[in-house]
Each structure stands twice: as C-alpha cells, then as structure tokens.
Scaffold this active site. Sequence first.
Site, PDB file in Angstrom:
ATOM      1  N   VAL A   1      51.936  59.701  37.628  1.00 29.57           N
ATOM      2  CA  VAL A   1      50.512  59.452  37.861  1.00 29.57           C
ATOM      3  C   VAL A   1      50.238  57.955  37.914  1.00 29.57           C
ATOM      4  O   VAL A   1      50.883  57.170  37.220  1.00 29.57           O
ATOM      5  CB  VAL A   1      49.639  60.144  36.778  1.00 29.57           C
ATOM      6  N   CYS A   2      49.293  57.578  38.772  1.00 31.37           N
ATOM      7  CA  CYS A   2      48.820  56.199  38.846  1.00 31.37           C
ATOM      8  C   CYS A   2      47.300  56.267  39.053  1.00 31.37           C
ATOM      9  O   CYS A   2      46.672  57.257  38.696  1.00 31.37           O
ATOM     10  CB  CYS A   2      49.519  55.425  39.968  1.00 31.37           C
ATOM     11  N   ARG A   3      46.716  55.239  39.615  1.00 31.14           N
ATOM     12  CA  ARG A   3      45.262  55.255  39.804  1.00 31.14           C
ATOM     13  C   ARG A   3      44.862  56.189  40.938  1.00 31.14           C
ATOM     14  O   ARG A   3      43.950  56.993  40.786  1.00 31.14           O
ATOM     15  CB  ARG A   3      44.739  53.841  40.086  1.00 31.14           C
TER      16      ARG A   3
END
Length: 99
Positions: free
Chosen positions: A62-64
Amino acid sequence: MNSITPDELQQRIEAGEDLNIIDVREDEEVAAGMIPGAKHIPLGEVADRVDELDADQEYYMVCRGGRRSAMACEILEGNGVKCVNVEYGMTAWKGETIA
C-alpha cells in the site's frame, strides 16, 4: 500483478484474516497514520530489504495512491515474492488507521 481494493482489504482484515501488509510510503506520510498491523518499508528500501520477507507468504503493498505500491510489487515479484497491490492506496482507505 494481482490487485485488491482498499474496501476488499478492509473486509479481509475485519474477517480476521492474518495478512502481511507493507506500507511503502515515506516516513512523513506514515506519520499521519497507517493501516493497523502494517509494516513500514519505504519504496526506496524495498529492493534492499527483500530478504526480510518470506517467499512462502503473500504481501499486500500500500502507498498513497497505488502507483508506488505497484512498483514495489514489480520489485518483489522479480525476486520471487508474492504480492498484491492495494489499488488507490490510502487515499481510498476508509478503515481505522494508527498514527
């Protein structure tokens, strides 16, 4: 590359599944909060830290917004690690976060 939406990930967490979630955002982004139980490995460190991951496990990246986590998946898959990209990332996360 396999992918999952934040809502689908939240449902799996709420169902009690034991998931390996890795947040690849930068330190200042993670300071604002992350998915409970996630491990923080910034994208720039993923290639150097592959040996910390178990090739028999599956990891949710997951990231932004989903782009950096997709890049992390490419790195990991190239090293024999199974991973799933969390599409839309934390911008679409509606679950609980910890700071």
